[in-house]
Design a protein around this motif. Structure first.
Motif, PDB file in Angstrom:
ATOM      1  N   ALA A 101       8.239 -14.507  10.934  1.00 30.53           N
ATOM      2  CA  ALA A 101       9.152 -13.671  11.720  1.00 30.53           C
ATOM      3  C   ALA A 101       8.605 -13.434  13.123  1.00 30.53           C
ATOM      4  N   LYS A 102       7.309 -13.153  13.194  1.00 29.12           N
ATOM      5  CA  LYS A 102       6.707 -12.896  14.511  1.00 29.12           C
ATOM      6  C   LYS A 102       6.734 -14.157  15.373  1.00 29.12           C
ATOM      7  N   GLN A 103       6.428 -15.309  14.733  1.00 30.57           N
ATOM      8  CA  GLN A 103       6.453 -16.577  15.461  1.00 30.57           C
ATOM      9  C   GLN A 103       7.847 -16.873  15.995  1.00 30.57           C
ATOM     10  N   MET A 104       8.841 -16.586  15.159  1.00 30.91           N
ATOM     11  CA  MET A 104      10.207 -16.866  15.546  1.00 30.91           C
ATOM     12  C   MET A 104      10.604 -15.996  16.749  1.00 30.91           C
ATOM     13  N   ALA A 105      10.225 -14.724  16.698  1.00 33.11           N
ATOM     14  CA  ALA A 105      10.525 -13.828  17.825  1.00 33.11           C
ATOM     15  C   ALA A 105       9.838 -14.337  19.085  1.00 33.11           C
ATOM     16  N   HIS A 106       8.588 -14.767  18.932  1.00 32.09           N
ATOM     17  CA  HIS A 106       7.857 -15.273  20.085  1.00 32.09           C
ATOM     18  C   HIS A 106       8.522 -16.526  20.652  1.00 32.09           C
ATOM     19  N   TRP A 107       8.960 -17.398  19.745  1.00 31.35           N
ATOM     20  CA  TRP A 107       9.581 -18.644  20.202  1.00 31.35           C
ATOM     21  C   TRP A 107      10.891 -18.352  20.930  1.00 31.35           C
ATOM     22  N   LEU A 108      11.665 -17.410  20.411  1.00 31.04           N
ATOM     23  CA  LEU A 108      12.934 -17.053  21.063  1.00 31.04           C
ATOM     24  C   LEU A 108      12.696 -16.533  22.477  1.00 31.04           C
ATOM     25  N   LEU A 109      11.547 -15.868  22.675  1.00 31.72           N
ATOM     26  CA  LEU A 109      11.276 -15.250  23.975  1.00 31.72           C
ATOM     27  C   LEU A 109      10.556 -16.183  24.936  1.00 31.72           C
ATOM     28  N   THR A 110       9.826 -17.177  24.408  1.00 32.29           N
ATOM     29  CA  THR A 110       9.053 -18.056  25.280  1.00 32.29           C
ATOM     30  C   THR A 110       9.473 -19.522  25.142  1.00 32.29           C
ATOM     31  N   GLY A 111       9.461 -20.028  23.908  1.00 34.95           N
ATOM     32  CA  GLY A 111       9.758 -21.446  23.686  1.00 34.95           C
ATOM     33  C   GLY A 111      11.163 -21.821  24.116  1.00 34.95           C
ATOM     34  N   LEU A 212       2.995 -25.262   7.435  1.00 38.71           N
ATOM     35  CA  LEU A 212       1.667 -24.929   6.908  1.00 38.71           C
ATOM     36  C   LEU A 212       0.925 -23.862   7.700  1.00 38.71           C
ATOM     37  N   ALA A 213       1.149 -23.823   9.022  1.00 37.74           N
ATOM     38  CA  ALA A 213       0.358 -22.912   9.863  1.00 37.74           C
ATOM     39  C   ALA A 213       0.503 -21.431   9.472  1.00 37.74           C
ATOM     40  N   PRO A 214       1.704 -20.940   9.079  1.00 33.74           N
ATOM     41  CA  PRO A 214       1.792 -19.510   8.744  1.00 33.74           C
ATOM     42  C   PRO A 214       0.811 -19.065   7.666  1.00 33.74           C
ATOM     43  N   PHE A 215       0.486 -19.946   6.720  1.00 30.36           N
ATOM     44  CA  PHE A 215      -0.468 -19.578   5.668  1.00 30.36           C
ATOM     45  C   PHE A 215      -1.864 -19.412   6.266  1.00 30.36           C
ATOM     46  N   ALA A 216      -2.240 -20.351   7.150  1.00 30.46           N
ATOM     47  CA  ALA A 216      -3.546 -20.245   7.805  1.00 30.46           C
ATOM     48  C   ALA A 216      -3.592 -18.998   8.685  1.00 30.46           C
ATOM     49  N   THR A 217      -2.485 -18.721   9.373  1.00 34.52           N
ATOM     50  CA  THR A 217      -2.434 -17.543  10.242  1.00 34.52           C
ATOM     51  C   THR A 217      -2.587 -16.263   9.430  1.00 34.52           C
TER      52      THR A 217
END
Lengths: 226, 218
Positions: A101-111, A212-217
């Motif tokens: 969820a946090k990654q998605m919010a970040h992507w919406l704002l930057t990516g 896979l990255a969310p699990f490592a994060t």
């Protein structure tokens, strides 16, 4: 006691979007940085449009990568400092799910804004007209890779104070393949060659990192809280 | 004073109990405590001890945020042992860092935190009203005083619906009225059959039959 994953997911995205909306200056910094780098290149090198067209794809990619890195470093910093991360760890929702969820919010704002800005930047550098769609597709995949791998680095360095150099050192090796593939795809398209191969590899990298990255994060965040 | 929302008046948690055996914790190369054994027998566990005796570390270990060097932590609900994964959603933690985002309002912060624990949207604004905090609901948390922030953070425990409240120095920054207010929340929790673990330098002003004390200095 039951918890709704959907509600927690939406709640996290809403929280991050709201908070970024109220700190607009901070939220827009990466996009401003991106535009400035693009604008400075012709000034520093040459205003010759033929010469610029040759490097346009690469320049847009490097600028986008640095802009994304700039904002990723602090992805979890605020939540760590105010204690929200402890609440997230103690909730009924798995950490990796909240990380997505946090990654998605970040992507919406930057990516996403970077993907939208990229054609304008490329136009100012006189990129060959055939390459615009490829550039946007490659950046769409590439920014997702950046958000996913960058989150691991942000999670690992969240407790290291200002963490300055550590973050890029950790993250750059992970995201350089995306840079190479993305820039190559754009270059091929500009030369009228088929960018399909590079794009397919980039898409594979994107699926790998996003899944896979969310699990490592999540695991890194747990270590940082300890 | 503390008028509980009607929906909560008859609400009762399933009895929950904590069993700790042979706990040992270090911070860096300093041993904080060892061979700590404890079983909760009353609704409120008051952990006291001098500065640096490991009160905060103990709370973090008990909520699985930090790993102990040795020992077992066993949360039990209705006689059945809970795994860490089952136990953590039952814990509402209010630490030194209060988990409130400065640019969001008190109500927005509480809505987010409540969503991490329960499905049904509890009326956050109603709850703030019931606990005399309605005037804070729409103000950004950064604009609140330290005591007001603490009250908002403590109210999060009630809203979470968790049977276990872990409070680290809940009375810090609270004035006399604030301490009474916090005690009111605790009483409400005890009435609902909940369990509270808290560190504080002050004796909690609750019925002494409800309070069990653990002194880490000895």
């Amino acid at each position: 006691m039951s918890v709704s994953y959907r509600q927690a997911f939406v709640g996290q995205i809403r929280k991050d979007l709201r908070q970024s909306g109220r700190r607009l200056a901070q939220t827009l910094t990466p996009l401003f940085f991106f535009s400035v780098v693009i604008a400075l290149f012709p000034l520093a090198m040459t205003p010759d449009s033929e010469a610029l067209a040759k490097i346009a794809g690469g320049v847009v990619w490097v600028a986008a990568l640095l802009a994304a890195l700039l904002s990723l470093q602090t992805l979890f910093r605020g939540d760590f400092e105010d204690g929200s991360l402890e609440l997230m760890a103690l909730s009924g929702v798995p950490m990796w799910f909240q990380v997505i969820a946090k990654q998605m919010a970040h992507w919406l704002l930057t990516g996403l804004p970077l993907v939208i800005l990229a054609p304008i930047a490329a136009y100012s550098l006189n990129l060959n007209g055939d390459a615009y769609i490829t550039l946007m597709m490659a950046l769409l995949l590439g920014t997702l890779v950046l958000s996913s791998f960058g989150a691991i680095g942000a999670a690992l360095t969240v407790s290291v104070g200002q963490g300055g150099l550590l973050f890029p050192v950790l993250v750059l090796p992970l995201i350089v393949p995306a840079l190479i593939l993305g820039a190559k795809a754009t270059e091929f398209a500009a030369q009228g060659r088929d960018p399909g191969g590079a794009l397919s590899l980039l898409a594979a990298l994107c699926i790998l990192s996003v899944s896979l990255a969310p699990f490592a994060t999540a695991a890194s965040l747990r270590v940082s809280l300890d | 004073m503390n008028t509980a929302a009607p929906s909560r008046a008859h609400f009762r948690h399933t009895h929950i109990k904590l069993d700790v055996v042979g706990l040992e914790c270090w911070r860096g190369d300093l041993q904080l405590f060892s061979e700590l054994t404890l079983t909760t027998s009353r609704p409120v566990l008051h952990i006291c001890g001098i500065n640096g005796s490991g009160k905060t570390t103990l709370l973090k270990v008990l909520s699985f945020l930090t790993r102990p060097e040795q020992g077992t932590i066993n949360w039990q609900q209705a006689g059945a042992s809970l795994s860490p994964r089952e136990a953590t959603p039952l814990i509402s933690y209010v630490g030194h860092r209060d988990g409130l985002n400065g640019v969001l309002t008190a109500a927005e912060n509480l809505e987010w935190a409540t969503g991490l624990h329960r499905r049904h949207r509890h009326d956050v604004v109603q709850c703030l009203q019931d606990h005399q905090l309605a005037h804070l609901a729409r103000r950004p948390v950064a604009a609140l005083s330290a005591g007001q922030r603490r009250r908002v953070a403590l109210l999060r425990s009630l809203l979470s619906g968790c049977p276990v409240w872990i409070w680290d120095e809940p009375y810090a920054n609270l004035d006399e009225a604030g301490r009474q207010w916090a005690n009111g929340l605790l009483k409400e929790h005890v009435t609902a059959n909940g369990l509270a673990l808290m560190t504080t330098h002050l004796q909690p002003a609750l019925d002494s039959a409800a309070v069990q004390t653990l002194d880490l200095s000895s």
